[in-house]
Design a protein around this motif. Structure first.
Motif, PDB file in Angstrom:
ATOM      1  N   PRO A   1       8.305 -58.700-129.504  1.00  0.00           N
ATOM      2  CA  PRO A   1       9.354 -57.822-130.044  1.00  0.00           C
ATOM      3  C   PRO A   1      10.045 -56.987-128.960  1.00  0.00           C
ATOM      4  O   PRO A   1      11.238 -56.718-129.066  1.00  0.00           O
ATOM      5  CB  PRO A   1       8.595 -56.928-131.025  1.00  0.00           C
ATOM      6  CG  PRO A   1       7.422 -57.738-131.429  1.00  0.00           C
ATOM      7  CD  PRO A   1       7.043 -58.535-130.222  1.00  0.00           C
ATOM      8  N   HIS A   2       9.304 -56.594-127.927  1.00  0.00           N
ATOM      9  CA  HIS A   2       9.919 -55.821-126.836  1.00  0.00           C
ATOM     10  C   HIS A   2      10.857 -56.690-126.015  1.00  0.00           C
ATOM     11  O   HIS A   2      11.862 -56.209-125.497  1.00  0.00           O
ATOM     12  CB  HIS A   2       8.829 -55.213-125.940  1.00  0.00           C
ATOM     13  CG  HIS A   2       8.059 -54.123-126.619  1.00  0.00           C
ATOM     14  ND1 HIS A   2       8.653 -52.954-127.045  1.00  0.00           N
ATOM     15  CD2 HIS A   2       6.758 -54.037-126.977  1.00  0.00           C
ATOM     16  CE1 HIS A   2       7.740 -52.186-127.611  1.00  0.00           C
ATOM     17  NE2 HIS A   2       6.590 -52.822-127.598  1.00  0.00           N
ATOM     18  N   PHE A   3      10.526 -57.987-125.904  1.00  0.00           N
ATOM     19  CA  PHE A   3      11.423 -58.912-125.203  1.00  0.00           C
ATOM     20  C   PHE A   3      12.736 -59.032-125.967  1.00  0.00           C
ATOM     21  O   PHE A   3      13.817 -58.878-125.397  1.00  0.00           O
ATOM     22  CB  PHE A   3      10.753 -60.281-125.064  1.00  0.00           C
ATOM     23  CG  PHE A   3      11.668 -61.373-124.565  1.00  0.00           C
ATOM     24  CD1 PHE A   3      11.915 -61.519-123.207  1.00  0.00           C
ATOM     25  CD2 PHE A   3      12.295 -62.241-125.458  1.00  0.00           C
ATOM     26  CE1 PHE A   3      12.768 -62.518-122.747  1.00  0.00           C
ATOM     27  CE2 PHE A   3      13.150 -63.239-125.001  1.00  0.00           C
ATOM     28  CZ  PHE A   3      13.379 -63.377-123.646  1.00  0.00           C
ATOM     29  N   ASP A   4      12.630 -59.300-127.255  1.00  0.00           N
ATOM     30  CA  ASP A   4      13.835 -59.478-128.064  1.00  0.00           C
ATOM     31  C   ASP A   4      14.680 -58.206-128.101  1.00  0.00           C
ATOM     32  O   ASP A   4      15.900 -58.267-128.175  1.00  0.00           O
ATOM     33  CB  ASP A   4      13.460 -59.905-129.486  1.00  0.00           C
ATOM     34  CG  ASP A   4      12.949 -61.343-129.512  1.00  0.00           C
ATOM     35  OD1 ASP A   4      13.399 -62.138-128.676  1.00  0.00           O
ATOM     36  OD2 ASP A   4      12.101 -61.665-130.359  1.00  0.00           O
ATOM     37  N   ALA A   5      13.997 -57.052-128.057  1.00  0.00           N
ATOM     38  CA  ALA A   5      14.725 -55.791-128.086  1.00  0.00           C
ATOM     39  C   ALA A   5      15.381 -55.485-126.746  1.00  0.00           C
ATOM     40  O   ALA A   5      16.309 -54.692-126.661  1.00  0.00           O
ATOM     41  CB  ALA A   5      13.790 -54.653-128.467  1.00  0.00           C
TER      42      ALA A   5
ATOM     43  N   HIS B   1       4.586 -67.139-124.705  1.00  0.00           N
ATOM     44  CA  HIS B   1       5.709 -66.292-125.118  1.00  0.00           C
ATOM     45  C   HIS B   1       5.994 -66.385-126.621  1.00  0.00           C
ATOM     46  O   HIS B   1       6.376 -65.393-127.247  1.00  0.00           O
ATOM     47  CB  HIS B   1       6.920 -66.792-124.326  1.00  0.00           C
ATOM     48  CG  HIS B   1       8.132 -65.938-124.396  1.00  0.00           C
ATOM     49  ND1 HIS B   1       8.138 -64.619-124.022  1.00  0.00           N
ATOM     50  CD2 HIS B   1       9.407 -66.224-124.769  1.00  0.00           C
ATOM     51  CE1 HIS B   1       9.366 -64.133-124.163  1.00  0.00           C
ATOM     52  NE2 HIS B   1      10.154 -65.081-124.613  1.00  0.00           N
ATOM     53  N   ASP B   2       5.835 -67.591-127.186  1.00  0.00           N
ATOM     54  CA  ASP B   2       6.183 -67.798-128.594  1.00  0.00           C
ATOM     55  C   ASP B   2       5.290 -67.005-129.543  1.00  0.00           C
ATOM     56  O   ASP B   2       5.692 -66.706-130.666  1.00  0.00           O
ATOM     57  CB  ASP B   2       6.085 -69.295-128.949  1.00  0.00           C
ATOM     58  CG  ASP B   2       7.099 -70.125-128.188  1.00  0.00           C
ATOM     59  OD1 ASP B   2       8.224 -69.644-128.001  1.00  0.00           O
ATOM     60  OD2 ASP B   2       6.759 -71.242-127.764  1.00  0.00           O
TER      61      ASP B   2
ATOM     62  N   CYS C   1       6.251 -62.401-115.596  1.00  0.00           N
ATOM     63  CA  CYS C   1       5.352 -63.062-116.558  1.00  0.00           C
ATOM     64  C   CYS C   1       5.819 -64.496-116.794  1.00  0.00           C
ATOM     65  O   CYS C   1       6.988 -64.747-117.044  1.00  0.00           O
ATOM     66  CB  CYS C   1       5.335 -62.297-117.874  1.00  0.00           C
ATOM     67  SG  CYS C   1       4.283 -63.058-119.123  1.00  0.00           S
ATOM     68  N   LYS C   2       4.889 -65.454-116.695  1.00  0.00           N
ATOM     69  CA  LYS C   2       5.243 -66.855-116.891  1.00  0.00           C
ATOM     70  C   LYS C   2       4.982 -67.307-118.338  1.00  0.00           C
ATOM     71  O   LYS C   2       5.007 -68.510-118.615  1.00  0.00           O
ATOM     72  CB  LYS C   2       4.462 -67.742-115.919  1.00  0.00           C
ATOM     73  CG  LYS C   2       4.703 -67.446-114.442  1.00  0.00           C
ATOM     74  CD  LYS C   2       6.095 -67.828-114.002  1.00  0.00           C
ATOM     75  CE  LYS C   2       6.317 -67.539-112.532  1.00  0.00           C
ATOM     76  NZ  LYS C   2       6.331 -66.088-112.230  1.00  0.00           N
ATOM     77  N   GLY C   3       4.749 -66.349-119.216  1.00  0.00           N
ATOM     78  CA  GLY C   3       4.553 -66.683-120.631  1.00  0.00           C
ATOM     79  C   GLY C   3       5.637 -67.581-121.207  1.00  0.00           C
ATOM     80  O   GLY C   3       5.339 -68.516-121.947  1.00  0.00           O
TER      81      GLY C   3
ATOM     82  N   ALA D   1      -2.967 -71.511-125.424  1.00  0.00           N
ATOM     83  CA  ALA D   1      -3.280 -70.814-126.661  1.00  0.00           C
ATOM     84  C   ALA D   1      -3.751 -69.386-126.416  1.00  0.00           C
ATOM     85  O   ALA D   1      -4.294 -68.752-127.324  1.00  0.00           O
ATOM     86  CB  ALA D   1      -4.344 -71.597-127.431  1.00  0.00           C
ATOM     87  N   CYS D   2      -3.546 -68.852-125.192  1.00  0.00           N
ATOM     88  CA  CYS D   2      -4.076 -67.525-124.851  1.00  0.00           C
ATOM     89  C   CYS D   2      -3.626 -66.432-125.811  1.00  0.00           C
ATOM     90  O   CYS D   2      -4.404 -65.552-126.164  1.00  0.00           O
ATOM     91  CB  CYS D   2      -3.668 -67.131-123.440  1.00  0.00           C
ATOM     92  SG  CYS D   2      -4.206 -68.296-122.197  1.00  0.00           S
TER      93      CYS D   2
END
Lengths: 240, 364
Positions: free
Chosen positions: B240-244, B233-234, B267-269, B275-276
């Motif tokens: 950006p879509h998550f934060d938006a 996730h990081d 999503c388990k990100g 490192a994906c």
């Protein structure tokens, strides 16, 4: 506090209970209470929305920052509630003896246990009249410890552990709270427990408000106004 | 297998690699490890002077996906790793020999390089029925593993099987499969989790260990920090879509086509360290989220027991029937709420009757 201190050492608690008003909650403690109320409200709502986000916003990602603001509010309120809680622990040392009630249960006192039993009977409608208390009644004190102190500590530890994931390896949050994550298994487990902790606190708040209102009406002392003004008012002169 | 003392450089020269190519390779390796150009000569020096490190690679209870991933490494190429950098003395998947010949190779290597070889373990040992659920070379795998671990300098736990237990250790775990750190407690273990781990992460870990002759810096749970210190996730390109606040609401909706964040579809990100999202897969071509599917968290401890891959709030198995934290919490809050309502009603009746009684007493 002032009135209590005026008592001679030999005076019994009954004499104190005969008085009609006692200063119980000092200003910093009351401030802590209401700061916590606001922060927990923000934390609950934003936390719920982090687990279950609002419907997607339209437009370009660059023009929106909804989830970012929700998370920011959550983290800020988390810091406020934690700092307030640390301040509250500090106040337990320097404040009056009522300030310690949340953290130290007088389990060694026989009287506390008998009064606890009386309170349980009062809540089961078995006791006809409630007793008078200057601070917390034993049942209330026990509930505050088990639900609030334990619950809040749990939420602070799991919350900062989750925050440390974003702050990154080596950050102070990671160094202080990072060990919590492997303790529970993995990050997803900590997320689930943190969510359950939220519901634990929701149940505490429901009960807390109900009991405060009920006691305000049915008990022999003031409750809600005491957390605003600090003074405990008694409704009658009977000592017990 | 042999006991000769060729350095990496000698081996490479023997294979017809020019000094120029060798230097290029050193620079490339430095870059792959995230080191500055000044480290290239250091790598070159190490390779010119150091003997090839013997590696014994064991397969326990597993699916061989780690090996499948490993042989697809592009930077460095796996042929460079296997043929030049290490002396792969035993790997029952990649080695030419088989049967008694292969087992003899294992014995010889363990004897000749006692205390010096790296043990790479793919898969894990099942403990139930005295380890009979995994037989390797006619013996329970657990015995082979313990014997090989005795003389190892360091141990690499390849993949989620060796690191955490993975699918064979998922509830109810009938074979009692356990991660290798449960049975080997006296050696340093480097966990390289993932199902499978990324090829470049695998070769990167080996290269680091050979170059600097020490273990990479590990995190609290024993994973190399250089590859596992951040969540998918990081560094996700959909962040950006998550934060938006823009999410795929359901599969194949308009938002999915626009490539919005897959958070709401499970999503388990945000809870997965790997490192994906930076290294990606298959020479950096893509990774699950880029392909439109959420991360399933395969490099995390017990990911098979974390409920659905498609829920954000995952179910809690302890409650028998599968419920997530919200259903459990809302039910509890509902029960307490009903209790409060009932208690309030009784309290109100009691208050009124008592008031009437007092009034009567006062009147009489």
């Amino acid at each position: 506090m002032a009135l209590e201190k005026n008592l001679a050492p030999g005076d019994s608690e009954e004499k104190v209970r005969r008085q009609t008003a006692v200063y119980v909650y000092e200003a910093p403690l009351r401030l802590w209470h209401w700061v916590t109320v606001l922060s927990v409200l923000v934390l609950g709502v934003t936390g719920f929305l982090i687990g279950r986000p609002l419907p997607s916003v339209p437009g370009e990602a660059i023009d929106n920052y909804l989830m970012g603001y929700i998370r920011f509010a959550h983290f800020s309120a988390g810091y406020v509630v934690t700092i307030a809680f640390i301040g509250r622990i500090y106040w337990a040392f320097v404040g009056n003896h009522h300030a310690r009630e949340l953290f130290i249960l007088p389990v060694h006192r026989k009287r506390w246990w008998s009064e606890l039993w009386h309170e349980i009977r009062w809540y089961l409608f078995l006791a006809k009249t409630p007793k008078k208390y200057i601070g917390h009644n034993p049942l209330g004190q026990l509930a505050m410890f088990c639900f609030f102190v334990v619950g809040m500590t749990f939420m602070i530890f799991t919350g900062f552990a989750l925050y440390s994931e974003g702050a990154g390896v080596g950050s102070w949050q990671d160094q202080v709270f990072g060990w919590v994550i492997p303790l529970f298994g993995q990050s997803q487990d900590v997320h689930t427990w943190h969510r359950l902790g939220m519901w634990f606190l929701v149940i505490f708040i429901m009960t807390h408000i109900y009991v405060a209102v009920r006691e305000d009406i049915m008990s022999r002392q003031s409750l809600i106004s005491t957390m605003v003004g600090g003074w405990r008012m008694f409704k009658d002169d009977r000592p017990d | 297998m042999s006991n000769n003392v060729e350095t990496f450089y000698q081996v490479m020269r023997r294979q017809g690699i020019t000094r120029r190519s060798f230097m290029k390779y050193c620079s490339l390796t430095a870059a792959a490890l995230g080191l500055g150009p000044s480290f290239a000569p250091q790598i070159a020096h190490a390779m010119e002077t150091k003997q090839r490190t013997p590696v014994i690679w064991l397969h326990g209870l597993e699916c061989t996906c780690c090996s499948e991933s490993f042989i697809r490494s592009a930077h460095p190429l796996v042929k460079d790793v296997v043929l030049s950098m290490i002396s792969m003395d035993y790997n029952d998947l990649l080695m030419a020999s088989a049967g008694h010949q292969a087992e003899a190779a294992l014995e010889t290597s363990m004897e000749n390089h006692k205390g010096n070889y790296i043990l790479a373990v793919e898969g894990n040992p099942p403990l139930n029925e005295d380890g009979m659920f995994c037989i390797s070379g006619g013996k329970p795998f657990i015995e082979k593993l313990k014997k090989a671990a005795e003389g190892a300098k360091a141990i690499i736990a390849w993949g989620s099987c060796a690191s955490w237990g993975c699918v064979q250790a998922a509830r109810p775990n009938p074979t009692q499969a356990v991660p290798i750190h449960k049975v080997i407690t006296d050696k340093p273990i480097i966990k390289v989790p993932g199902c499978p781990p990324i090829a470049e992460v695998m070769t990167g870990v080996i290269t680091y260990m050979l170059t600097f002759d020490r273990l990479p810096e590990l995190d609290r749970q024993g994973r190399p920090k250089m590859f596992y210190s951040q969540r998918i996730h990081d560094k996700c390109y959909r962040r950006p879509h998550f934060d938006a606040g823009q999410f795929v609401e359901s599969w194949d909706d308009e938002n999915a086509r626009k490539g919005y964040c897959l958070y709401k579809v499970g999503c388990k990100g945000p809870t997965t360290y790997n490192a994906c999202s930076t290294v990606r897969w298959n020479e950096g071509i893509s990774f699950p989220i880029q392909a439109g599917h959420g991360c399933i968290g395969c490099s995390e401890d017990g990911f098979w027991d974390q409920g659905s891959f498609y829920d954000r709030l995952t179910s809690i198995n302890q409650f028998g029937i599968e419920e997530n934290a919200d259903t459990v919490g809302m039910t509890a809050a509902g029960v307490v709420g009903a209790g409060i309502a009932a208690h309030a009603a009784v309290s109100a009746i009691k208050q009124t009757t008592q008031r009437k009684k007092t009034e009567e007493e006062q009147n009489s």
